[in-house]
Design a protein around this motif. Sequence first.
Motif, PDB file in Angstrom:
ATOM      1  N   MET A  64       0.503   3.635   2.104  1.00 42.33           N
ATOM      2  CA  MET A  64       0.845   3.918   3.491  1.00 42.33           C
ATOM      3  C   MET A  64       2.112   3.168   3.893  1.00 42.33           C
ATOM      4  SD  MET A  64       0.059   5.677   6.105  1.00 42.33           S
ATOM      5  CE  MET A  64      -1.616   6.197   5.704  1.00 42.33           C
ATOM      6  N   THR A  65       2.258   1.926   3.425  1.00 38.37           N
ATOM      7  CA  THR A  65       3.467   1.151   3.726  1.00 38.37           C
ATOM      8  C   THR A  65       4.697   1.817   3.130  1.00 38.37           C
ATOM      9  OG1 THR A  65       2.258  -0.936   3.876  1.00 38.37           O
ATOM     10  CG2 THR A  65       4.611  -1.076   3.409  1.00 38.37           C
ATOM     11  N   HIS A 115       5.026   4.982   2.440  1.00 39.37           N
ATOM     12  CA  HIS A 115       5.268   6.188   3.229  1.00 39.37           C
ATOM     13  C   HIS A 115       6.081   5.859   4.484  1.00 39.37           C
ATOM     14  CE1 HIS A 115       3.356   9.664   1.353  1.00 39.37           C
ATOM     15  NE2 HIS A 115       2.341   8.885   0.968  1.00 39.37           N
ATOM     16  N   ARG A 116       5.711   4.757   5.151  1.00 43.99           N
ATOM     17  CA  ARG A 116       6.456   4.368   6.357  1.00 43.99           C
ATOM     18  C   ARG A 116       7.900   4.003   6.013  1.00 43.99           C
ATOM     19  NH1 ARG A 116       1.415   1.863   7.978  1.00 43.99           N
ATOM     20  NH2 ARG A 116       2.116  -0.135   7.082  1.00 43.99           N
ATOM     21  N   SER A 175       0.817  -1.209   0.000  1.00 48.27           N
ATOM     22  CA  SER A 175       0.000   0.000   0.000  1.00 48.27           C
ATOM     23  C   SER A 175       0.854   1.264   0.000  1.00 48.27           C
ATOM     24  CB  SER A 175      -0.904   0.009   1.234  1.00 48.27           C
ATOM     25  OG  SER A 175      -0.122   0.174   2.408  1.00 48.27           O
TER      26      SER A 175
END
Length: 266
Positions: free
Chosen positions: A46-47, A49-50, A44
């Motif tokens: 979000m992953t 981004h992390r 994803s």
Amino acid sequence: MGEVGVAQVDGTVSQQQRREQIRQDVLAHGHVRIEQLVEEHGVSGMTIHRDLDLLERQGWLRKIRGGATSTPGSLLARSVGARRSDAADAKARIARHALRHITSGQVVAIDDSTSGLAVAELLAPAAPLTVVTNFLPVINLLSGQDGLHVIGLGGDYHPGFDAFLGLHAADMADTLRSDVLLLSTTAVVDGHCLHRSQETVQVKRALMRTAATRVLLADHSKFERRAVHELAPLTDFDLVIVDADTPPAVVEGLRGRGVAVEIAEA
């Protein structure tokens, strides 16, 4: 319970591999886009981004809208193999010279530098020795060799450095005393050692605090580079070993600052 444990280990390895690939892509191309990384790695946004947040904290890149770009300092850090090839002959000469300052029975600390690794490759004849290190190649090299007791500093494993870094590694280093520390750095500028990674500096400083004798291994290329994070002034070292290709003016300048310098001639 056992199956959960295996899944966690597999997930961690996959995560490390993905972040290492992202880091390599940024170094190779100068920039990456989040949508491209999502498609390539099948995770994803979000992953991703992390992942980028972590790599930014480690100093590998700078996040921008929609992606990330390389930082000037990140170009100084490459794989262990690539770093070993830099000034390889000079590092070998410095390593042979450094052996003069090691005697059997000592506790020898070695940092996560390829200059230190060059010394580790020559340690067997000086056994018995205890070797303290956070550098995985040194641990793998010396483990199981007769007369060499290896103490590995645990912590967060950083694939880019092939070393254990961060607070946990530094805390462990603070509890161990060494007779001799062999350490290198990314760059030497105006009488100060500089490094590109704050996490690396943290562990190196801890090793310095607990060493009776601190030896800096600095081939001529270190005096031609720049980096961001200050490690220590050269006067904090008991000895600086350089190679014969280091310009005489540089050596004279170091001695003029009160730095003890030895030149590895052969």
